[in-house]
Scaffold this active site. Structure first.
Site, PDB file in Angstrom:
ATOM      1  N   HIS A 936       0.864  -1.182   0.000  1.00 54.14           N
ATOM      2  CA  HIS A 936       0.000   0.000   0.000  1.00 54.14           C
ATOM      3  C   HIS A 936       0.906   1.239   0.000  1.00 54.14           C
ATOM      4  O   HIS A 936       1.605   1.505   0.988  1.00 54.14           O
ATOM      5  CB  HIS A 936      -0.909  -0.007   1.222  1.00 54.14           C
ATOM      6  CG  HIS A 936      -1.895  -1.133   1.220  1.00 54.14           C
ATOM      7  ND1 HIS A 936      -2.277  -1.806   2.362  1.00 54.14           N
ATOM      8  CD2 HIS A 936      -2.566  -1.718   0.196  1.00 54.14           C
ATOM      9  CE1 HIS A 936      -3.145  -2.741   2.039  1.00 54.14           C
ATOM     10  NE2 HIS A 936      -3.335  -2.712   0.735  1.00 54.14           N
ATOM     11  N   GLU A 939       1.314   3.767   2.987  1.00 53.74           N
ATOM     12  CA  GLU A 939       1.832   3.281   4.271  1.00 53.74           C
ATOM     13  C   GLU A 939       3.354   3.357   4.247  1.00 53.74           C
ATOM     14  O   GLU A 939       4.060   2.352   4.262  1.00 53.74           O
ATOM     15  CB  GLU A 939       1.323   1.869   4.531  1.00 53.74           C
ATOM     16  CG  GLU A 939      -0.194   1.823   4.693  1.00 53.74           C
ATOM     17  CD  GLU A 939      -0.787   0.414   4.665  1.00 53.74           C
ATOM     18  OE1 GLU A 939       0.006  -0.557   4.637  1.00 53.74           O
ATOM     19  OE2 GLU A 939      -2.018   0.288   4.660  1.00 53.74           O
ATOM     20  N   HIS A1033       3.192  -3.426   7.017  1.00 51.66           N
ATOM     21  CA  HIS A1033       2.111  -2.492   6.677  1.00 51.66           C
ATOM     22  C   HIS A1033       2.120  -1.320   7.641  1.00 51.66           C
ATOM     23  O   HIS A1033       2.837  -1.307   8.637  1.00 51.66           O
ATOM     24  CB  HIS A1033       0.746  -3.191   6.776  1.00 51.66           C
ATOM     25  CG  HIS A1033       0.407  -4.041   5.597  1.00 51.66           C
ATOM     26  ND1 HIS A1033      -0.523  -3.692   4.656  1.00 51.66           N
ATOM     27  CD2 HIS A1033       0.892  -5.248   5.200  1.00 51.66           C
ATOM     28  CE1 HIS A1033      -0.615  -4.636   3.739  1.00 51.66           C
ATOM     29  NE2 HIS A1033       0.248  -5.596   4.047  1.00 51.66           N
ATOM     30  N   GLU A1118       1.755  -4.485  11.448  1.00 48.35           N
ATOM     31  CA  GLU A1118       1.174  -3.151  11.277  1.00 48.35           C
ATOM     32  C   GLU A1118       1.881  -2.150  12.185  1.00 48.35           C
ATOM     33  O   GLU A1118       1.996  -2.361  13.390  1.00 48.35           O
ATOM     34  CB  GLU A1118      -0.318  -3.179  11.647  1.00 48.35           C
ATOM     35  CG  GLU A1118      -1.157  -4.144  10.825  1.00 48.35           C
ATOM     36  CD  GLU A1118      -1.672  -3.514   9.555  1.00 48.35           C
ATOM     37  OE1 GLU A1118      -1.364  -2.333   9.326  1.00 48.35           O
ATOM     38  OE2 GLU A1118      -2.369  -4.198   8.795  1.00 48.35           O
TER      39      GLU A1118
END
Length: 1238
Positions: A936, A939, A1033, A1118
């Site tokens: 992504h 990010e 991420h 994350e």
């Protein structure tokens, strides 16, 4: 003969007088009560007296084992005598007045509500009905109603609705009886079907007869009547009835009357009730229109402004604000289309996919806004018995419940013959090193035998577009040449020899320029050269050195200058200029003007310059007659992986859809993490409200709005007067995203973000340049087309700013910035085309204020720390140059992206100790670790974590050496280069989220995912599946760093499915790595981690690698974009130092994992049950979203929702943690609430 003694509460004598009387009453039930009316009156009167005078009597009747309530209800049902009935009603009233809700709950459970309705209907048939009986019945019903969830249904089925309405109409001036009737009506009306029925019976008009202008009398009656009216008006049918009857101006006039006369604010609840009525009416389009026509916006705005100084009136201000925002006419975004401003032609468009839908719109369709902003649906005339259950959160139906899917089964989708081609990426598994001299490598430095992918020669050969780099002060307007002058200067440059830059006004060719370091100091400099011959002992800065950064910046370093290659010895001493006033004594001097390959480059501002102009050619001198020089801080000693000139070379080989030709200063200069702490921003009381009022003023005072477009990539080069009244914006550089800037007021700008390419949404990432600012004024920036329903910007997160003036002064860094930050729903309508058919949706605004420190500075703003594709290429080149002989490093091109960029694949491990078969065998059989990041683009923190991982892996510390000897690392550091380059937030050029393509990736549309999955499939085929797979991420709505993993047992525990013990057999090793991280990494939170498998994530890397490749330790890691709320960094915003530290700590955890997997006494790391029990997990509502543990933040209490519908659902966010509805809590709407909760 007495009946058996009634069961009594422990400690209460069985011969209690009240219990004896209840026994006597019980014996009289039936015909005896009808015959002996007088005795029934006496017994009930005595019971009433005892309960009124003795507290213990009430406790005896209501005790758990007592059947007293059944006896009283049976007597009430059988009584035909009004006085006896009244006595029993008085008894019930006394019993239910105390004991809070428990006694009422007992009464409801015994069927008391139905009995009361039965008595009410029976009493209404008496002519005339007893007023006292009606009073007591309604008083009791008012107490019972709120506790009986089926109260509204029972009332309608029993016919009690009409009875209450009839009583009200007959006794409109009997305040004593009218009050309990209104209280009951208020409860009736909470049922939507009842509200419609009551509206048809004229109850709405009846309410307007009761409610009147300001008076000190009957305030309780007015309050209850307004509450009932507010409940009735939740029905859109009733709201339309009020609008059609012309009652909206009446309500506004009443509100204004109470506002003016209630000077001591004793009737705030009545004023609030009037506002609630208006709020519910404005849930429909007709209501909003009526309020606007009645000048309601001005009335509410002025009254709210007068209420602002009194904090206790905040509920009025916030409700007024909500109404005004709702009625603010929905505007269209100032765009020609919501599709991306950039278009990329795909090789083919899959039918039915998002891109096919995007371009299937008929020509001429306006995709920015719909004709209607309303979302009105016909109301149901029927309801279910448990309609109130709708408010209950259901179990998350996104959790995977198919046990067959929950058990990983290695399924390789393609034949091995097709996968053999990937053997070339695993040469380390068959390498014999027979041609390698281990003895020579130990004593001599070597150049890498690997493929040097990003050499300047290869990139220049393939790509020759001009690239603009930061150079020097901009000339005055009269010195800016036109295109003809530029052409002439290029021609002249190609034919004439280039003299010394000290005396020349002729532009220099990049190829004729090189970096020269001072010979006297070169040996002392601990800076590696690009060819790898001078690798330093270590390039990974330890945390203990962090506090020395400022001193190092101020320390005299070597002087580096750009000189003409043909005259490198001429006037070398005179080129060295020292800026005495700067804290950085080590500077690069870039002579201006500078050409790249014969093309003019972009100039920079400084010292009061006009910024953003193209540089001149001949005669481009400042007023003093000397060529302008930009002094660039040389941060090489602090940033060993950064080289501005190498970065420019990398940019030349980067292909972008808009054909970017500029380099952003932060990417050129580099970023040195600040040494000071950056705490989470404390939210100031009332900040959101003040911002919203400024927005509302746009409608109230339209003449104050400039509405001047100052930047627009859809229509390049808007005319901006050089009067210094407007800021200048730019986003035409790698990873930049800003589509349009509109000057709303003198110091306020609305900013519009660009959608991902081949998409019409995903507006979140921003990265843009601002120049031409003034010092001493506060600028407000509003990013007006955000899509998510909540943001960490509401909970302490700040945007990032990079100042060129600060960088020149020795502080090249991104810093958290902005005040008065808030994120709320705005008045710009979202098209149903962008919302999947839903109408009435709005965008959200991120607003922040900024005060600039330097006049005519050049500043950059970003959503998070930028990390471009060219930066990655530069870092990989520098890493390869730093390779020592003991490190096995190989760079391969995994594939080419849709946009023509290469996707690098790294292999890192330790060289074998020798050529012996044992050492070669150990080398080949090391377990594999597979890492990936940046699928992504928005990010960017994932890339900073990956940078920390790569630096640690290439380091010289004993831990790094051990780690390389333990594993073979296969790393894809950037899975979505095209998205990163073009400033996308989530998608690739295919317009799709690549992390949703792992189940069936298309080799043409999703090449990086297709080939990465094929690598893993190849490993699975040869029985070398990775020990760990981890995809890095970033998370936008949670704090800390955490992991998502995959577990059968934990998924079953969080669902309703039944499973046998054999189904739940599972190796708990998947918890080891996150558990280790929680012990060693201060930013990591085990409590925020989850190992539940969801249906909506079945096509993500984590789940596919777990399910199809059979990797039990398959994770998504994350990292927060905001900060931490636990551990060492609690209360601080996260920075690049912490992110890189997290990447390094991941490596340390891998080393510990290696050691632990050889032990048997590490069960303490896998204490699954205690971890799960200790973590407050909660089911979330049934919208499709990631199953989460206890949320980091509450749903934001300040009213952020004002769309056409009153129950606007949050948009589901992939990998999001906030789900369900943002509940309106109008008694808790103040800004201060967020401070307490945050």
């Amino acid at each position: 003969m007495n009946k058996p003694k009634m069961a009594t509460e422990k400690g209460v004598p069985s011969n209690s007088r009240v219990l004896m009387l209840l026994s006597q009453l019980e014996r009289m039930n039936g015909e005896a009560m009808l015959r002996d009316v007088e005795t029934a009156r006496q017994v009930t009167a005595k019971i009433l007296h005892l309960i009124q005078t003795q507290e213990k009597s009430g406790k005896e009747v209501m005790s758990k084992g007592s059947s007293g309530m059944e006896v009283i209800l049976a007597s009430l049902e059988n009584s035909r005598d009004v006085q006896t009935t009244l006595n029993i009603m008085y008894i019930l009233s006394e019993l239910l007045t105390i004991g809070r809700g428990r006694r009422v709950g007992v009464f409801v459970s015994k069927g008391g509500t139905g009995v009361l309705f039965q008595i009410l209907v029976s009493a209404s048939n008496e002519l005339p009905p007893s007023e006292e009986l009606m009073l007591q019945l309604h008083s009791l019903l008012a107490k019972v109603g709120p506790k009986d969830r089926k109260f509204g249904v029972k009332a309608r089925l029993s016919g009690a609705l009409n009875v209450t309405v009839s009583v009200m109409k007959q006794h409109l001036h009997n305040t004593k009886l009218l009050l309990p009737c209104l209280q009951v009506l208020r409860v009736y009306s909470t049922n939507s079907v009842n509200a419609i029925s009551l509206g048809k019976n004229g109850v709405v008009e009846l309410m307007f007869k009761i409610v009147g202008p300001y008076s000190k009398k009957n305030t309780s009656l007015f309050k209850v009547a307004l509450d009932a009216l507010g409940a009735l008006l939740k029905s859109k049918t009733n709201a339309r009835r009020v609008v059609d009857s012309g009652h909206v101006p009446v309500l506004l006039a009443l509100y204004l009357d109470w506002h003016r006369n209630d000077t001591r604010h004793r009737c705030m609840l009545i004023r609030k009730g009037l506002l609630v009525c208006l709020r519910n009416i404005t849930n429909i389009k007709l209501g909003r229109k009526a309020l606007l026509e009645a000048d309601g916006m001005r009335i509410l705005y002025n009254s709210s402004t007068e209420c602002l100084p009194v904090r206790t009136l905040d509920p009025l201000v916030n409700t007024s604000s909500l109404i005004m925002r709702k009625c603010f006419p929905k505007n269209r975004l100032p765009l020609p289309t919501i599709k991306s401003a950039f278009h990329f032609q795909l090789p083919h468009v899959p039918p039915g996919g998002p891109v096919a839908q995007l371009y299937s719109q008929p020509p001429g369709v306006d995709d920015v806004v719909d004709e209607s902003d309303d979302n009105e649906e016909p109301e149901a005339e029927t309801d279910t018995d448990n309609e109130e259950d709708k408010d209950q959160c259901n179990l998350n139906d996104d959790i995977e419940t198919d046990l067959n899917k929950l058990h990983p089964k290695r399924t390789i989708g393609c034949p091995f013959e097709e996968l053999k081609v990937y053997q070339k990426f695993f040469s380390e598994l068959s390498e014999d090193f027979q041609d390698y001299s281990f003895e020579l490598s130990k004593s001599a430095s070597t150049t890498s035998s690997s493929t040097y992918l990003y050499s300047s020669s290869s990139s220049s050969a393939r790509f020759t577009r001009p690239v603009m780099v930061p150079t020097a002060q901009a000339p005055s307007p009269k010195q800016i040449p036109d295109s003809k002058d530029v052409c002439n200067s290029v021609k002249e440059h190609q034919t004439l020899p280039s003299p010394s830059p000290a005396s020349s006004q002729t532009p220099l060719d990049l190829d004729a320029i090189h970096l020269r370091k001072d010979k006297d100091k070169k040996e002392d400099a601990d800076i590696p050269t690009p060819d790898g011959h001078a690798a330093p002992p270590s390039f990974c800065r330890s945390p203990s050195q962090d506090h020395m950064i400022e001193q190092e910046l101020s320390h005299p370093l070597e002087c580096v200058s750009l000189e003409d290659k043909e005259n490198q010895s001429a006037e070398a001493g005179s080129e060295r200029v020292r800026n005495e006033g700067s804290p950085v004594n080590n500077l690069r001097h870039i002579q201006s003007p500078l050409l790249l390959g014969g093309f003019p480059v972009r100039r920079v501002g400084g010292g009061g310059s006009n910024v953003g102009s193209d540089c001149g050619s001949e005669g481009a001198e400042d007023e003093g007659g000397e060529a302008a020089v930009l002094e660039v801080p040389d941060t090489a000693q602090l940033l060993p992986l950064h080289d501005p000139d190498l970065y420019v070379e990398m940019v030349k080989g980067t292909q972008s859809v808009p054909q970017y030709a500029e380099v952003a200063y932060p990417d050129y200069f580099g970023h040195v993490a600040p040494t000071f702490k950056e705490p989470l921003l404390e939210r100031i009381y009332g900040v959101q409200r003040s911002k919203i009022f400024q927005d509302i003023e746009r409608l109230i005072h339209p003449n104050d709005i400039l509405d001047k477009v100052v930047y627009d990539i859809d229509h390049p080069s808007p005319v901006i007067e050089e009067n210094g009244e407007s800021l200048k914006f730019n986003s035409q550089f790698e990873s930049g995203n800003l589509r349009k800037a509109v000057q709303v007021r003198k110091y306020e700008y609305d900013l519009v973000l660009n959608a991902d390419i081949n998409s019409n949404h995903y507006h979140q990432w921003f990265y843009f340049e601002v120049s031409g600012m003034r010092v001493g004024v506060t600028y407000r920036f509003n990013i007006i087309n955000c899509e998510k329903s909540n943001s960490q910007f509401n909970y302490g997160m700040q945007a990032l700013m990079y100042s060129v003036q600060e960088a020149i002064s020795g502080r090249p860094r991104w810093v958290r910035t902005g005040t008065d930050i808030c994120y709320y729903k705005n008045h710009f309508a979202r098209s149903s085309i962008a919302t999947g058919g839903q109408k009435g949706k709005s965008y959200y605004t991120l607003t922040f204020s900024i005060n600039f420190s330097h006049k005519d500075d050049v500043c950059y703003f970003a959503y998070h720390y930028p990390y471009t594709y060219s930066t990655l290429k530069m870092h990989l080149s520098k890493l390869e140059a730093m390779r020592t002989p003991q490190i096995y490093l190989r760079q391969d091109v995994l594939c080419e992206t849709l946009g023509g960029n290469t996707c690098p694949l790294l292999t890192i491990t330790a060289m074998p100790e020798s050529k012996s078969s044992d050492h070669i065998c150990q080398f080949r059989n090391r377990p594999l670790i597979f890492l990936s990041a940046r699928v992504h683009p928005g990010e960017t923190n994932a890339s900073w974590v990956m940078k920390g991982t790569l630096e640690f892996l290439m380091g010289t510390s004993p831990l790094a050496v051990s780690l390389r000897e333990a594993y073979i690392f296969k790393i894809v550091p950037m899975l979505n280069p095209d998205g990163v380059i073009n400033g996308n937030h989530r998608c690739s050029l295919s317009g799709e989220d690549l992390n949703r393509q792992w189940q069936n990736p298309n080799p043409e549309l999703h090449p990086t995912i297709y080939h990465t999955k094929s690598l893993l499939q190849y490993l699975a085929y040869i029985q070398r599946a990775p020990l760990v797979f981890c995809d890095y991420h970033g998370h936008s709505r949670k704090k800390n760093v955490f992991m998502y993993g995959c577990s059968v047992k934990e998924t079953v525990w969080q669902s309703n499915i039944t499973a046998t013990s054999s189904d739940l057999q599972e190796d708990l090793g998947y918890r080891t790595l996150p558990k280790i991280l929680s012990q060693i990494a201060p930013a990591f939170s085990m409590a925020s981690s989850s190992f539940v498998v969801e249906r909506s994530k079945e096509s993500t890397a984590r789940v596919v690698v777990w399910r199809e490749i059979g990797v039990k330790r398959s994770y998504t890691m994350e990292s927060t974009l905001c900060g931490c709320d636990q551990g060492k960094y609690k209360g601080l915003q996260i920075g690049t130092r912490e992110l890189e530290e997290m990447g390094a700590q991941f490596c340390v955890a891998m080393l510990r994992l290696k050691r632990l997997t050889g032990l048997r006494n590490h069960q303490h790391l896998l204490d699954l049950e205690s971890d799960i029990i200790g973590t407050h997990s909660k089911p979330v509502s049934s919208c499709t979203t990631t199953y989460v543990l206890e949320e980091d933040e509450p749903s934001f209490l300040e009213a952020i929702d004002y769309s056409a519908e009153s129950n606007d659902d949050d948009d589901a966010e992939p990998e999001s943690d906030l789900c369900g509805e943002v509940q309106e809590s109008f008694d808790q709407l103040s800004d201060s609430e967020s401070n307490h909760r945050d």
